[in-house]
Design a protein around this motif. Sequence first.
Motif, PDB file in Angstrom:
ATOM      1  N   THR A  28       0.864  -1.176   0.000  1.00 20.16           N
ATOM      2  CA  THR A  28       0.000   0.000   0.000  1.00 20.16           C
ATOM      3  C   THR A  28       0.900   1.225   0.000  1.00 20.16           C
ATOM      4  N   THR A 102      -5.939   1.770   3.234  1.00 17.90           N
ATOM      5  CA  THR A 102      -7.269   1.254   2.903  1.00 17.90           C
ATOM      6  C   THR A 102      -8.200   1.222   4.109  1.00 17.90           C
ATOM      7  N   HIS A 119      -2.993   3.809  -3.140  1.00 16.26           N
ATOM      8  CA  HIS A 119      -3.280   2.685  -4.029  1.00 16.26           C
ATOM      9  C   HIS A 119      -2.557   1.468  -3.500  1.00 16.26           C
ATOM     10  N   HIS A 128      -6.623  -4.820  -6.798  1.00 16.71           N
ATOM     11  CA  HIS A 128      -5.867  -3.574  -6.781  1.00 16.71           C
ATOM     12  C   HIS A 128      -6.843  -2.443  -6.502  1.00 16.71           C
ATOM     13  N   PHE A 130      -7.744   1.787  -5.387  1.00 16.88           N
ATOM     14  CA  PHE A 130      -7.375   3.193  -5.407  1.00 16.88           C
ATOM     15  C   PHE A 130      -8.361   3.954  -4.531  1.00 16.88           C
ATOM     16  N   THR A 141     -13.229   5.911  -5.183  1.00 17.73           N
ATOM     17  CA  THR A 141     -12.490   4.686  -4.940  1.00 17.73           C
ATOM     18  C   THR A 141     -12.918   3.643  -5.963  1.00 17.73           C
ATOM     19  N   GLU A 143     -11.768  -0.595  -7.533  1.00 15.05           N
ATOM     20  CA  GLU A 143     -10.881  -1.705  -7.860  1.00 15.05           C
ATOM     21  C   GLU A 143     -10.755  -1.755  -9.385  1.00 15.05           C
ATOM     22  N   LYS A 178      -1.774  -0.716 -13.520  1.00 15.12           N
ATOM     23  CA  LYS A 178      -1.091  -0.324 -12.287  1.00 15.12           C
ATOM     24  C   LYS A 178      -0.243   0.920 -12.530  1.00 15.12           C
ATOM     25  N   VAL A 181      -2.468   3.866 -12.548  1.00 21.26           N
ATOM     26  CA  VAL A 181      -2.895   4.285 -11.206  1.00 21.26           C
ATOM     27  C   VAL A 181      -1.807   5.121 -10.535  1.00 21.26           C
ATOM     28  N   ALA A 185      -2.379   8.963  -9.237  1.00 25.00           N
ATOM     29  CA  ALA A 185      -1.978   9.481  -7.928  1.00 25.00           C
ATOM     30  C   ALA A 185      -1.094  10.716  -8.084  1.00 25.00           C
TER      31      ALA A 185
END
Length: 240
Positions: A28, A102, A119, A128, A130, A141, A143, A178, A181, A185
Amino acid sequence: MTSATAADYGWIRSSSSLFGYALDAGYTLTLVRGVSPDELLDVVEAEARGVCEGFDELTEQHMAVLDAYEDWPESFLAGAFTVRGEGGDWTLALEFGGDVGTRPRFMEALSAGTRAVSHSSNGGKPMHFFHWYENGELRTTFELPKARTGSTPDELNAVMSEVGLNPAGDQAPDVDGKAAVFALAERLTGVRVTEALLAEAEYRTGEVAEEPAEEWESITIDLTDAHGEGTYVQLRRDQL
């Protein structure tokens, strides 16, 4: 806002990338604006473990925490350091197999009056997540990019498309979700995460307790007979 896209984070998949360990073990990564590393570790109720000089030492200390338990680990190591981003200093926190970013109560507290983005991946299983929090509120949010929730689930749709995510349907096969993501961010924080940044950082560390298992009183078992008729059986804890 930066112009980062998935292409800027192709390094996470390199065969020599140090982030390969994080992807294999689960990780994380959390970014919080205006909160110091020590403040972050205090909010997440971490027991201070000192400083790790670089990513390699962080992974070594992570393994030491795991090795201290004979069976299932009851805690995990979180490492945090300061990095410049949009609007000033941010704290980047990284855990392997942890879930600080999370847990709603942690993220709501960390984002009070500011912004927090996280993430994560659980390693071997394809899960996965976010999360974007603003002023203590979970704004977006997901997956899967097409299955968003939060108070403003569609606010990031245009930015998601720009970084390489598809908020309307299936992910394009030629885009690393990934990596995208990571870019998303960065768009929200102004923090460019690089291999050198993670490798050379001085991590303030703390040991965070795993969430206790939820108590349960009964379970329900659904049954269907040969004629398609359904019923169920409910069993109390003392019956098992």
